[in-house]
Design an enzyme around this catalytic site. Structure first.
Site, PDB file in Angstrom:
ATOM      1  N   GLY A  11       0.819  -1.205   0.000  1.00  0.00           N
ATOM      2  CA  GLY A  11       0.000   0.000   0.000  1.00  0.00           C
ATOM      3  C   GLY A  11       0.857   1.260   0.000  1.00  0.00           C
ATOM      4  O   GLY A  11       2.083   1.200  -0.098  1.00  0.00           O
ATOM      5  N   LEU A  13       1.541   3.396   2.407  1.00  0.00           N
ATOM      6  CA  LEU A  13       2.471   3.451   3.535  1.00  0.00           C
ATOM      7  C   LEU A  13       3.435   2.260   3.524  1.00  0.00           C
ATOM      8  O   LEU A  13       4.646   2.417   3.709  1.00  0.00           O
ATOM      9  CB  LEU A  13       1.662   3.473   4.845  1.00  0.00           C
ATOM     10  CG  LEU A  13       2.453   3.400   6.144  1.00  0.00           C
ATOM     11  CD1 LEU A  13       3.331   4.632   6.331  1.00  0.00           C
ATOM     12  CD2 LEU A  13       1.502   3.267   7.337  1.00  0.00           C
ATOM     13  N   ASP A  34       0.958  -9.210   1.427  1.00  0.00           N
ATOM     14  CA  ASP A  34      -0.201  -8.446   0.976  1.00  0.00           C
ATOM     15  C   ASP A  34      -1.193  -9.437   0.381  1.00  0.00           C
ATOM     16  O   ASP A  34      -0.812 -10.547   0.003  1.00  0.00           O
ATOM     17  CB  ASP A  34       0.199  -7.401  -0.081  1.00  0.00           C
ATOM     18  CG  ASP A  34      -0.772  -6.218  -0.124  1.00  0.00           C
ATOM     19  OD1 ASP A  34      -0.358  -5.101   0.246  1.00  0.00           O
ATOM     20  OD2 ASP A  34      -1.941  -6.421  -0.511  1.00  0.00           O
ATOM     21  N   ILE A  35      -2.452  -9.010   0.293  1.00  0.00           N
ATOM     22  CA  ILE A  35      -3.468  -9.881  -0.316  1.00  0.00           C
ATOM     23  C   ILE A  35      -3.197 -10.052  -1.805  1.00  0.00           C
ATOM     24  O   ILE A  35      -3.543 -11.058  -2.398  1.00  0.00           O
ATOM     25  CB  ILE A  35      -4.891  -9.343  -0.042  1.00  0.00           C
ATOM     26  CG1 ILE A  35      -5.924 -10.424  -0.335  1.00  0.00           C
ATOM     27  CG2 ILE A  35      -5.167  -8.062  -0.808  1.00  0.00           C
ATOM     28  CD1 ILE A  35      -7.319 -10.086   0.179  1.00  0.00           C
ATOM     29  N   TYR A 141     -15.041   3.725   8.374  1.00  0.00           N
ATOM     30  CA  TYR A 141     -13.590   3.684   8.626  1.00  0.00           C
ATOM     31  C   TYR A 141     -13.262   4.280  10.003  1.00  0.00           C
ATOM     32  O   TYR A 141     -12.483   3.697  10.775  1.00  0.00           O
ATOM     33  CB  TYR A 141     -12.908   4.475   7.510  1.00  0.00           C
ATOM     34  CG  TYR A 141     -11.421   4.647   7.602  1.00  0.00           C
ATOM     35  CD1 TYR A 141     -10.539   3.583   7.390  1.00  0.00           C
ATOM     36  CD2 TYR A 141     -10.869   5.911   7.845  1.00  0.00           C
ATOM     37  CE1 TYR A 141      -9.161   3.775   7.438  1.00  0.00           C
ATOM     38  CE2 TYR A 141      -9.492   6.107   7.886  1.00  0.00           C
ATOM     39  CZ  TYR A 141      -8.644   5.039   7.677  1.00  0.00           C
ATOM     40  OH  TYR A 141      -7.287   5.229   7.716  1.00  0.00           O
TER      41      TYR A 141
END
Ligand code: NAD
Ligand code: SER
Length: 309
Positions: A11, A13, A34-35, A141
């Site tokens: 991602g 970050l 990661d996915i 979120y």
């Protein structure tokens, strides 16, 4: 010897934080996961494909690599979270529970999990928002981040899990693209400016938000994680401040370097989210407890980004 697992490593970050952690601990001691495996070919260093919701696989990876620390960066951000609230709840909450449970069971040394300014809501004081204040987030979120903070504190108090967290402002960098948040415009704007194109901003003039340059975010994260445990006195999540600006201010900052740069405004659904968040953040506890101090203001950030993209 620390062995670190970064979840959500591809991602905005994670891409930069993984590189920095590898400088600190050695490339082979930091496992990116990661996915999606889409960027695994391009990325250097060890990688494991992982859906954070797959607790068994998470446990296998931790065993296989003798992991001692986890950075859990897997998340569904604010804008996407509003269109997929169920997915956001699942990834943001059940993902965190999986990591905290594993940390408890295996006695992992440290966990990092970022929170956000999204924990604050429309009735929170907007200017120099304090650490402890009214917190009624109006996004899925934000609800997830607030509940996540309480979960982290619970696992610390109840089971001694050394989990640490900061409430990032909007993060601005140029090495990896943002993943569906409300502050993403402040990344896109630099790319459009550099390409000599007009920028259409999805937030309106005057929408001031707390923001932070990625270099500061990475430095602050590592500073918190390297601090002795007794200095980390807040176990929900620390307020962390960098700078604050409205879209027209970042536009003016860019015009100091690219005078012809033009922007127009076409606010969309993200305007309402942005209006529910603070203008500026009081981070006195991060300063006092573990010595936080940002280095970049808006013009320094603009100069660095426009020189480097
Ligand atoms: P991002 O969307 O760019 O990256 C998240 C990563 O998680 C992606 O690579 C995605 O593929 C991965 N992911 C999603 N679902 C997953 C799953 N089920 N299993 C494993 N991986 C999965 O987000 P980011 O900007 O890098 O944010 C990282 C963390 O920092 C998040 O917790 C976010 O809430 C927090 N944060 C970010 C900002 C910001 O401005 N970027 C601000 C505040 C807080
Ligand atoms: N930058 C993030 C977002 O806009 C805030 O956590 O979703």
């Amino acid at each position: 010897m620390e062995r670190v697992l970064v979840i959500g490593a591809f991602g905005q970050l994670g891409s930069e934080l993984t590189d920095e952690l590898r400088k600190l601990y050695g490339e082979d001691n930091v496992i990116a996961s990661d996915i999606t495996a889409a960027r695994a070919q391009a990325a250097r260093g060890p990688f494991e494909q992982l859906d954070i919701l797959d607790r068994a696989r998470l446990g296998e990876i931790v065993e296989k690599h003798k992991i001692t620390q986890i950075y859990n960066l897997a998340a569904i951000l604010s804008s996407i979270g509003e269109s997929k609230p169920g997915v956001a709840w699942n990834v943001n909450m059940n993902g965190l529970v999986n990591v905290l449970e594993l940390a408890r069971e295996k006695g992992l040394n440290k966990i990092y999990w970022p929170s956000s300014i999204a924990v604050f809501g429309p009735d929170t004081p907007k200017v120099m928002t304090p650490q402890e204040t009214v917190m009624n987030p109006s996004t899925m979120y934000g609800v997830n981040k607030l509940a996540g903070e309480k979960l982290c504190q619970y696992y610390f108090q109840k089971f001694g899990v050394d989990v640490r967290s900061v409430r990032y402002p909007g993060l601005v960098g140029y090495k990896a693209m943002p993943g569906g948040g409300t502050t993403d415009y402040a990344v896109d704007i630099y790319f459009k400016a550099k390409q000599g194109e007009e920028f259409t901003c999805f937030l309106d003039k005057g929408t001031v938000l707390p923001m932070m340059y990625m270099d500061d975010a990475i430095r602050g994260t590592i500073q918190l994680m390297e601090s002795p445990a007794e200095k980390v006195k807040i176990r929900t999540s620390y307020n962390l401040a960098g700078m604050s600006f409205a879209p027209e201010e970042i536009g003016s900052s860019i015009q100091k370097i690219i005078p012809d740069f033009k922007m127009i405004y076409a606010p969309d659904h993200r305007q309402e989210i942005a209006e529910s968040w603070p203008d500026s953040i009081d981070d006195q506890f991060a300063q006092a407890h573990w010595g936080w101090k940002p280095k970049f203001d808006l013009d320094a950030m603009s100069k660095d980004i426009l020189e480097n993209i």
